[in-house]
Scaffold this motif. Structure first.
Motif, PDB file in Angstrom:
ATOM      1  N   ALA A  28      89.506 -14.797 -16.460  1.00 52.76           N
ATOM      2  CA  ALA A  28      88.310 -14.846 -15.628  1.00 52.76           C
ATOM      3  C   ALA A  28      87.313 -15.888 -16.132  1.00 52.76           C
ATOM      4  N   VAL A  29      86.713 -16.614 -15.194  1.00 47.99           N
ATOM      5  CA  VAL A  29      85.703 -17.620 -15.509  1.00 47.99           C
ATOM      6  C   VAL A  29      84.362 -17.127 -14.979  1.00 47.99           C
ATOM      7  N   SER A  30      83.355 -17.099 -15.833  1.00 49.01           N
ATOM      8  CA  SER A  30      82.024 -16.622 -15.443  1.00 49.01           C
ATOM      9  C   SER A  30      81.228 -17.757 -14.803  1.00 49.01           C
ATOM     10  N   LEU A  31      80.930 -17.614 -13.513  1.00 54.28           N
ATOM     11  CA  LEU A  31      80.158 -18.627 -12.786  1.00 54.28           C
ATOM     12  C   LEU A  31      78.865 -18.023 -12.278  1.00 54.28           C
ATOM     13  N   THR A  32      77.832 -18.849 -12.177  1.00 57.44           N
ATOM     14  CA  THR A  32      76.598 -18.417 -11.527  1.00 57.44           C
ATOM     15  C   THR A  32      76.857 -18.398 -10.015  1.00 57.44           C
ATOM     16  N   THR A  33      75.940 -17.795  -9.286  1.00 57.13           N
ATOM     17  CA  THR A  33      76.077 -17.746  -7.832  1.00 57.13           C
ATOM     18  C   THR A  33      76.183 -19.135  -7.231  1.00 57.13           C
ATOM     19  N   LYS A  34      75.320 -20.047  -7.685  1.00 60.56           N
ATOM     20  CA  LYS A  34      75.322 -21.395  -7.135  1.00 60.56           C
ATOM     21  C   LYS A  34      76.613 -22.132  -7.491  1.00 60.56           C
ATOM     22  N   GLU A  35      77.115 -21.943  -8.697  1.00 60.56           N
ATOM     23  CA  GLU A  35      78.370 -22.589  -9.090  1.00 60.56           C
ATOM     24  C   GLU A  35      79.519 -22.093  -8.225  1.00 60.56           C
ATOM     25  N   PHE A  36      79.547 -20.790  -7.964  1.00 62.29           N
ATOM     26  CA  PHE A  36      80.608 -20.244  -7.125  1.00 62.29           C
ATOM     27  C   PHE A  36      80.492 -20.772  -5.696  1.00 62.29           C
ATOM     28  N   ASP A  37      79.275 -20.778  -5.153  1.00 58.11           N
ATOM     29  CA  ASP A  37      79.075 -21.263  -3.783  1.00 58.11           C
ATOM     30  C   ASP A  37      79.428 -22.745  -3.662  1.00 58.11           C
ATOM     31  N   LEU A  38      79.137 -23.509  -4.709  1.00 56.49           N
ATOM     32  CA  LEU A  38      79.489 -24.926  -4.713  1.00 56.49           C
ATOM     33  C   LEU A  38      81.003 -25.091  -4.713  1.00 56.49           C
ATOM     34  N   LEU A  39      81.689 -24.328  -5.555  1.00 51.26           N
ATOM     35  CA  LEU A  39      83.149 -24.388  -5.594  1.00 51.26           C
ATOM     36  C   LEU A  39      83.740 -23.964  -4.255  1.00 51.26           C
ATOM     37  N   ARG A  40      83.185 -22.916  -3.674  1.00 49.86           N
ATOM     38  CA  ARG A  40      83.680 -22.419  -2.388  1.00 49.86           C
ATOM     39  C   ARG A  40      83.517 -23.470  -1.296  1.00 49.86           C
ATOM     40  N   ALA A  41      82.379 -24.154  -1.284  1.00 52.08           N
ATOM     41  CA  ALA A  41      82.153 -25.189  -0.281  1.00 52.08           C
ATOM     42  C   ALA A  41      83.157 -26.331  -0.427  1.00 52.08           C
ATOM     43  N   LEU A  42      83.385 -26.765  -1.670  1.00 53.29           N
ATOM     44  CA  LEU A  42      84.310 -27.878  -1.911  1.00 53.29           C
ATOM     45  C   LEU A  42      85.746 -27.481  -1.602  1.00 53.29           C
ATOM     46  N   VAL A  43      86.149 -26.303  -2.046  1.00 51.72           N
ATOM     47  CA  VAL A  43      87.515 -25.824  -1.765  1.00 51.72           C
ATOM     48  C   VAL A  43      87.734 -25.690  -0.263  1.00 51.72           C
ATOM     49  N   ASP A  68      74.892 -32.939  -9.174  1.00 55.74           N
ATOM     50  CA  ASP A  68      75.663 -33.550 -10.257  1.00 55.74           C
ATOM     51  C   ASP A  68      75.727 -32.637 -11.476  1.00 55.74           C
ATOM     52  N   GLN A  69      74.600 -32.024 -11.821  1.00 59.19           N
ATOM     53  CA  GLN A  69      74.540 -31.142 -12.977  1.00 59.19           C
ATOM     54  C   GLN A  69      75.418 -29.909 -12.781  1.00 59.19           C
ATOM     55  N   HIS A  70      75.387 -29.358 -11.570  1.00 57.83           N
ATOM     56  CA  HIS A  70      76.207 -28.179 -11.292  1.00 57.83           C
ATOM     57  C   HIS A  70      77.696 -28.512 -11.307  1.00 57.83           C
ATOM     58  N   VAL A  71      78.046 -29.666 -10.759  1.00 55.28           N
ATOM     59  CA  VAL A  71      79.452 -30.082 -10.774  1.00 55.28           C
ATOM     60  C   VAL A  71      79.923 -30.272 -12.215  1.00 55.28           C
ATOM     61  N   ALA A  72      79.088 -30.882 -13.045  1.00 52.52           N
ATOM     62  CA  ALA A  72      79.446 -31.110 -14.450  1.00 52.52           C
ATOM     63  C   ALA A  72      79.688 -29.785 -15.166  1.00 52.52           C
ATOM     64  N   ARG A  73      78.802 -28.821 -14.940  1.00 53.49           N
ATOM     65  CA  ARG A  73      78.975 -27.511 -15.586  1.00 53.49           C
ATOM     66  C   ARG A  73      80.209 -26.791 -15.059  1.00 53.49           C
ATOM     67  N   LEU A  74      80.443 -26.938 -13.747  1.00 50.71           N
ATOM     68  CA  LEU A  74      81.601 -26.296 -13.132  1.00 50.71           C
ATOM     69  C   LEU A  74      82.895 -26.870 -13.692  1.00 50.71           C
ATOM     70  N   ARG A  75      82.959 -28.177 -13.828  1.00 52.05           N
ATOM     71  CA  ARG A  75      84.139 -28.817 -14.414  1.00 52.05           C
ATOM     72  C   ARG A  75      84.418 -28.280 -15.818  1.00 52.05           C
ATOM     73  N   LYS A  76      83.363 -28.173 -16.597  1.00 52.69           N
ATOM     74  CA  LYS A  76      83.508 -27.710 -17.970  1.00 52.69           C
ATOM     75  C   LYS A  76      84.042 -26.280 -18.012  1.00 52.69           C
ATOM     76  N   LYS A  77      83.501 -25.430 -17.153  1.00 62.21           N
ATOM     77  CA  LYS A  77      83.920 -24.028 -17.139  1.00 62.21           C
ATOM     78  C   LYS A  77      85.357 -23.855 -16.650  1.00 62.21           C
ATOM     79  N   LEU A  78      85.809 -24.735 -15.761  1.00 66.15           N
ATOM     80  CA  LEU A  78      87.153 -24.628 -15.207  1.00 66.15           C
ATOM     81  C   LEU A  78      88.214 -25.255 -16.114  1.00 66.15           C
ATOM     82  N   GLY A  79      87.791 -25.874 -17.204  1.00 63.27           N
ATOM     83  CA  GLY A  79      88.745 -26.473 -18.136  1.00 63.27           C
ATOM     84  C   GLY A  79      89.553 -27.582 -17.485  1.00 63.27           C
TER      85      GLY A  79
END
Length: 229
Positions: free
Chosen positions: A154-169, A200-211
């Motif tokens: 499991a990867v711990s994401l903030t609400t905004k990080e999850f919504d950003l990933l959901r939009a891109l996916v 940009d900051q959220h994408v950078a953090r999301l990339r890091k969390k997703l390995g």
């Protein structure tokens, strides 16, 4: 059944006004007068929405928001007393969905509540309806459960990080401009207030969390981002 809104606010006049207004709009409104009481009430009733004041006794809004996010993705609207506190809230990435500065229009607050409660369904529209999680490589995304895993972990994401990933996916390899992502994820009411560097900051953090799966979030020069399926 009415949606339950928990108001965690130490200014009794504001809390009472919000409760009365929300009840008139058809919501079931509950009130807690400080951070500790609010967190206890949250765990007891499991509300559908939380209105949370930033500066409160016992536990402040940041502490309460972090505690809530350990177990729940319930929508949270933060109330702040000063404009410069907004940057602090956003910068700390505590997972709030929206904010309003005092003094605010109660009518606008109700509109925000409605918009946020509708937002998850709207964000899921681009994604094909699935009975189970979406699995791409080692990445597993469950839109219904608000869960993300990489190699089963499991990867711990903030609400905004999850919504950003959901939009891109959900874009299926489509390129999203930064302004478009701001409007989609943060809402049109904030698109003009926030800098595109927020994306940009959220994408950078999301990339890091997703390995290693973070490489699927591709930067398209001078255009924005896309998800590489």
């Amino acid at each position: 059944m009415s949606k339950v809104v928990l108001i965690i606010e130490d200014e009794s006049a504001i809390a009472k006004l919000l409760a009365v207004t929300l009840r008139r709009e058809g919501y079931a409104a509950l009130v807690a007068g400080d951070g500790e009481a609010g967190l206890k009430r949250f765990r007891e009733v499991k509300p559908d929405f939380v209105i949370l004041d930033l500066m409160m006794p016992k536990k402040n809004g940041i502490e309460v928001c972090k505690a809530i996010r350990e177990t729940s993705q319930v929508p949270i609207l933060m109330l702040t007393g000063k404009k410069d506190e907004i940057d602090r809230v956003l910068g700390l990435e505590i997972g709030a969905d929206d904010y309003l500065t005092k003094p605010f229009s109660v009518r606008e607050l109700v509109a925000r509540v409605r918009a946020i409660l509708r937002r998850p369904a709207a964000l899921e529209k681009p994604v094909e309806v699935r009975r189970g999680p979406l699995v791409i490589g080692d990445l597993e995304v469950s839109f219904e459960a608000y869960e993300v895993k990489v190699k089963g972990v499991a990867v711990s994401l903030t609400t905004k990080e999850f919504d950003l990933l959901r939009a891109l996916v959900g874009g299926q390899d489509r390129v999203f401009g930064r302004e478009e992502l701001l409007e989609t994820v943060w809402g049109s009411q904030h698109a003009g207030e926030l800098d595109t560097r927020t994306v940009d900051q959220h994408v950078a953090r999301l990339r890091k969390k997703l390995g290693h799966e973070g490489a699927r979030l591709v930067t398209v020069t001078n255009r924005g981002y896309r998800f590489k399926a």
